[in-house]
Design an enzyme around this catalytic site. Sequence first.
Site, mmCIF file in Angstrom:
data_model
loop_
_atom_site.group_PDB
_atom_site.id
_atom_site.type_symbol
_atom_site.label_atom_id
_atom_site.label_comp_id
_atom_site.label_asym_id
_atom_site.label_seq_id
_atom_site.Cartn_x
_atom_site.Cartn_y
_atom_site.Cartn_z
ATOM 1 N N GLU A 285 44.049 31.363 37.279
ATOM 2 C CA GLU A 285 44.393 32.736 36.672
ATOM 3 C C GLU A 285 44.496 32.485 35.118
ATOM 4 O OE1 GLU A 285 44.550 36.365 36.734
ATOM 5 O OE2 GLU A 285 45.298 35.658 38.488
ATOM 6 N N ASP A 289 42.290 34.271 32.370
ATOM 7 C CA ASP A 289 42.972 35.328 31.416
ATOM 8 C C ASP A 289 42.582 34.815 29.946
ATOM 9 O OD1 ASP A 289 44.170 36.353 33.648
ATOM 10 O OD2 ASP A 289 45.965 35.473 33.227
ATOM 11 N N SER A 478 43.237 41.273 37.646
ATOM 12 C CA SER A 478 43.705 40.423 36.645
ATOM 13 C C SER A 478 42.451 40.192 35.444
ATOM 14 C CB SER A 478 43.689 39.026 37.310
ATOM 15 O OG SER A 478 44.967 39.263 38.273
#
Length: 565
Positions: A285, A289, A478
């Site tokens: 993640e 990001d 996300s």
Amino acid sequence: MATTNMTDLGPVAENQIIRIVVLLSSLSGDKRDEARRALEVEEGAPSAPDAGALRRLHGASDESFAAVVRFASAHGLRVEGRRELPADVTLSGTAQDMRRAFGVELRRVSDGDGQYLAPRGEIRLPPEFADYVVGILGLDTRPVARSLHKLSAGGAPAPGDTLLSFDSLEVRRARFTALDLAKLYNFPQGLDGSGQKVGIILPGGGLPLKVLDRYFDRLGLKVPKIEIIEVDGAKNEPSSLEEIRDFIVQVGLGRPSRPSSAEERSRRAAAETIEASWDMRFTMEIMMDVEILGAVANGAEIRVYRTPEDVKGIYNAIMQAVDDGVTILSNSWGAAEGDLVGWRNKIERALEFAVGEKGVTVLFASGDRGSTPSGFEEDETKLQPCYPASSPWVVACGGTAIELARNRLQAEVVWNERAMGQHLASSGGFSHYFKRPSWQTGVKNRMRGVPDISANAAVKSGVWLWFGEVSATSFGTSAAVQLLAGLTARIYQGLGFSVPLLNAVLYRPEVREAMRPITEGDNHIRRDVDAYKASAGWNACTGLGRPDGERLLKALQDHFKATRG
């Protein structure tokens, strides 16, 4: 708080040191709700909330602090620090001291990914300051922040799944990148987010900084300034890049950078039934990001707050980000509102202070599970949005899917697809806990609507990422939230200032004209549960729609020129 099945491992050792944070308010419980209502920004006048109301809600009297200190001394607890606003006191002591002070037994529990503290019994507080205690953080360390992705290495593709053809992504000189997407979305040119500090809260795993060199070099960019801040004893400990590579290849999200050896293929085959740990998910993640955010806002300073995944860790990470002067806080985790009963008011306190008092713009991904985002069986048929995305202080970011032809954007619909053995869709709906803010115009419901804005989240239109030993494709809200955070950084650079309570401005008629409404699709993923459909205007799949970057900057410039004279 709803929890996954936890295994009880027995009582905590009596001599184990526990650190807690006692949250205080100058107002008693029955007065705090009144103060919160006073924070509401009136329709037609978006601006920072009343500072006096914030200080009454989040401050505390000298007597309240003194009462906590006397209580700590009487029970053998050590005062490690205090904060004036928002008011809190940090205490430490043994598990035995905590049990005697608060009347709860502390148990060790495990969900297979880690061990946590769980209290048994009701917390007792002395009457001299009980009414002024908002909460106690640290006696319960069970996770409240979870990755929004729910991928399984053993999940076989189902009929109708999106199957990636990576050869098709090798179009001419490079894959489809975050910079290509920013260009399609008309992000303001000549801006790179310089002067902005963007914070990301990371509740697991870690960021392997060395893998970023190749990614940014491939895009022709410098590696942005990145700092990792460890909060509450958490460590930046990335999962193995080799294990991440094997997992990504298994779920069909990427391909290795070199041909696999027979030994590697054998190892992957043996690992096909292994679930990715939460640390692995958060490691993947944060790489996604930082790569997306750092590409579209290459001049911004990125601060990663590695924190425990419990509410005390999240609270302290938000406070640390505020102290560090971040202008934007962008996050890719959360849970269904019903899964966070009992914890929302603590996290909400931090958000109220960060946004209302300090003017930080906070963005959260709305989730990837359509109209039913719960991870717990008893709530899976309940229409509900994710929290913190559902907080009125947050810009909630949903997902779209784009269709390209000849490098041009041809269509954009609600993100809803089957991919990697999962049915995924933009989460949205109406809060069960927060009333619709007066500034959220166009929402035909008395409760807060989610999301506010959206961007590309589909696997089939995902952008190229680099995870050290494997190329992969972005997906999920996300990915959308970091793209939108990058746009926000560019816009704030262009404006020369950040926007207090950005949500209230986005819903202004002259500003929402900069959004491209998403009018096709839905977020239906279960036949036995209702969902929401796209429509003209605001909808509970994609909110106001997808921003046009240049138009949004111009609309905000015109808005503030008019309102400030």
